[in-house]
Design a protein around this motif. Sequence first.
Motif, PDB file in Angstrom:
ATOM      1  N   LYS A 116       0.818  -1.211   0.000  1.00 26.04           N
ATOM      2  CA  LYS A 116       0.000   0.000   0.000  1.00 26.04           C
ATOM      3  C   LYS A 116       0.852   1.261   0.000  1.00 26.04           C
ATOM      4  N   ARG A 130       0.605   4.106  -2.824  1.00 24.60           N
ATOM      5  CA  ARG A 130       0.413   5.504  -2.443  1.00 24.60           C
ATOM      6  C   ARG A 130       1.479   6.408  -3.067  1.00 24.60           C
ATOM      7  N   LYS A 184      -3.414  10.558  -4.540  1.00 20.90           N
ATOM      8  CA  LYS A 184      -4.412   9.796  -3.794  1.00 20.90           C
ATOM      9  C   LYS A 184      -4.124   8.294  -3.885  1.00 20.90           C
ATOM     10  N   LEU A 185      -4.376   7.593  -2.785  1.00 26.39           N
ATOM     11  CA  LEU A 185      -4.367   6.132  -2.766  1.00 26.39           C
ATOM     12  C   LEU A 185      -5.782   5.650  -3.059  1.00 26.39           C
ATOM     13  N   GLU A 205      -8.352   2.368  -3.251  1.00 28.03           N
ATOM     14  CA  GLU A 205      -8.607   0.986  -2.835  1.00 28.03           C
ATOM     15  C   GLU A 205      -9.916   0.537  -3.458  1.00 28.03           C
ATOM     16  N   GLU A 219      -7.312   9.295   0.572  1.00 33.16           N
ATOM     17  CA  GLU A 219      -7.582   7.868   0.416  1.00 33.16           C
ATOM     18  C   GLU A 219      -9.006   7.679  -0.086  1.00 33.16           C
ATOM     19  N   TRP A 241      -5.161  -2.225  -4.926  1.00 36.65           N
ATOM     20  CA  TRP A 241      -4.760  -0.862  -4.576  1.00 36.65           C
ATOM     21  C   TRP A 241      -4.005  -0.219  -5.729  1.00 36.65           C
TER      22      TRP A 241
END
Length: 414
Positions: free
Chosen positions: A280, A284, A291-292, A294, A380, A397
Amino acid sequence: MMNTNLTVKEVKSWIKVEGGSVSSPIGFSAGGLHCGIKRKRKDLGWIYCSVPAISTAVYTTNLFQAAPLKVTKESIGSNGKLQGIIVNSGNANSCTGDEGLQHAYMMRSAFAKQTGLEEEDVAVVSTGVIGEQLPINKILNGIEKITGLEEGNKAPEFEEAILTTDTFTKNECLQVKLKDKTITIAGAAKGSGMIHPNMATMLGFITTDVHIEQGALEKALKSVTDQTFNMITVDGDTSTNDMVITMASGLAHNELLQEDDPEYPLFVEGLQEVALSLAKQIARDGEGATKLIEVTVEGSLTEQDAQNISKTIVGSSLVKTAIFGEDANWGRIVSAIGYSGIHIDPNSIRVSIGPIKVVENGFSYGFSEEEAKSYLSNEEIKIFVHIGAGNEKATAWGCDLSYDYVRINASYRT
């Protein structure tokens, strides 16, 4: 060596060690220095274990496999053990022919000589520009400067030395009681661009002091990789070099851990937590990312179906640019589901962006664009998809795609 200046917090059954590093498990040390591949930043790193450590690795699926990867396979394949890893950044030593392969062997030989190890107990890793010969003399001179292998905690220097276009170092460290022994698992990683599922541009180094059978460690790493490193994507490009290596010193002195041991699943859980955290962090840190993302897909017939759909969504350039622009363009998500190659009933699809339902039974749910835009301003972003075909699920991700991604990669070699 064990770092005593640590704080902890719970992570499921495991304890998260704040300030921990790849040198936290008993027997390990690490470091890094500048040898001249890069202009200023550290570019040569190493991990050292005071004893031969049970080891295993997983490798990139790219058919062009770089010279150091071949040497590392040979080392691990000789007896299933490693005692040292030498890593350079700034040059991948990939697509460099016989000369490049000889350079990788020279790195292995030089590090073994400098540390008093057997050559077959040393792994070699490189990352950086493809197609250029290593400045091998600079690297060999750098290796000669490696001293004080077990002095202090120099893991942050190792974490810095392995970076390429990364914007931050990546690490994780966990501990648990295995019967009456404290077990530590820790890791460091690099990765920012050329990231795509099935072992792409990433380097992962995981150390542990557990006493474990080699086959059990190998099975655990392969299983964990499928759920973590193979579930991230930044740009769809799969690199030629990269791998995840796991070393187990056995110096926690627990009873030998085997697959049929009741506590084996607990070890696998810890390994997965470390790998997931590193994966992750890589997602990222996608080049230019802000932005990450998911993506969780539920209700599929098989886990593989859910993995394929979730990875297709998070890898879609149109989805990624919509997230960057904070535009709740759910049509791009549905389109990605449609071309994922998995048979679905469009009338059964549900999609939510964070807490906001945007699609119900394949049609727009009539959501508030303002609320959606407000949610998409977060760093996120979570997307939930329900297929309505079964009971399996998976999560992938990735990151958004910004203007800076083009800027960074347009000038990568210059």
